[in-house]
Motif scaffolding. Sequence first.
Motif, PDB file in Angstrom:
ATOM      1  N   ASP A  40     145.698  80.801  35.463  1.00 59.69           N
ATOM      2  CA  ASP A  40     145.219  81.197  36.782  1.00 59.69           C
ATOM      3  C   ASP A  40     144.965  82.698  36.747  1.00 59.69           C
ATOM      4  N   PHE A  41     143.706  83.092  36.659  1.00 54.18           N
ATOM      5  CA  PHE A  41     143.365  84.505  36.556  1.00 54.18           C
ATOM      6  C   PHE A  41     143.730  85.265  37.823  1.00 54.18           C
ATOM      7  N   ALA A  42     143.562  84.648  38.984  1.00 52.64           N
ATOM      8  CA  ALA A  42     143.886  85.319  40.246  1.00 52.64           C
ATOM      9  C   ALA A  42     145.383  85.596  40.346  1.00 52.64           C
ATOM     10  N   LEU A  46     150.307  81.230  33.883  1.00 48.28           N
ATOM     11  CA  LEU A  46     149.986  79.983  33.211  1.00 48.28           C
ATOM     12  C   LEU A  46     150.576  78.849  34.032  1.00 48.28           C
ATOM     13  N   GLU A  47     149.762  77.843  34.300  1.00 48.51           N
ATOM     14  CA  GLU A  47     150.200  76.721  35.126  1.00 48.51           C
ATOM     15  C   GLU A  47     150.035  75.404  34.379  1.00 48.51           C
ATOM     16  N   GLU A  48     150.729  74.406  34.863  1.00 48.85           N
ATOM     17  CA  GLU A  48     150.596  73.059  34.311  1.00 48.85           C
ATOM     18  C   GLU A  48     149.200  72.530  34.617  1.00 48.85           C
ATOM     19  N   ALA A  49     148.673  71.723  33.727  1.00 44.31           N
ATOM     20  CA  ALA A  49     147.382  71.064  33.947  1.00 44.31           C
ATOM     21  C   ALA A  49     147.521  69.602  33.527  1.00 44.31           C
ATOM     22  N   GLU A  50     146.481  68.846  33.777  1.00 38.75           N
ATOM     23  CA  GLU A  50     146.479  67.432  33.392  1.00 38.75           C
ATOM     24  C   GLU A  50     146.713  67.285  31.889  1.00 38.75           C
TER      25      GLU A  50
END
Length: 71
Positions: A40-42, A46-50
Amino acid sequence: MIADEERLLVGRLARLPLSAFDFHGYTARGRTMSFGRHYDFAGRRLEEAEHLPGWLLRDLAAGTLPIPPEA
């Protein structure tokens, strides 16, 4: 046979929930989807994804493994 497989893959890819790629306030023309992790650049995190879909993983590995994709 390969043309049929390509049509199947393109059809499956077309059904993925692709979204516009936002990079520091700039929205790119292309659409993307992250698997496993997404940055997430904003929020600068780093986030979880599918998870990578099983059918895509199988198709990607099919040409590199000495076993049939169905196995």
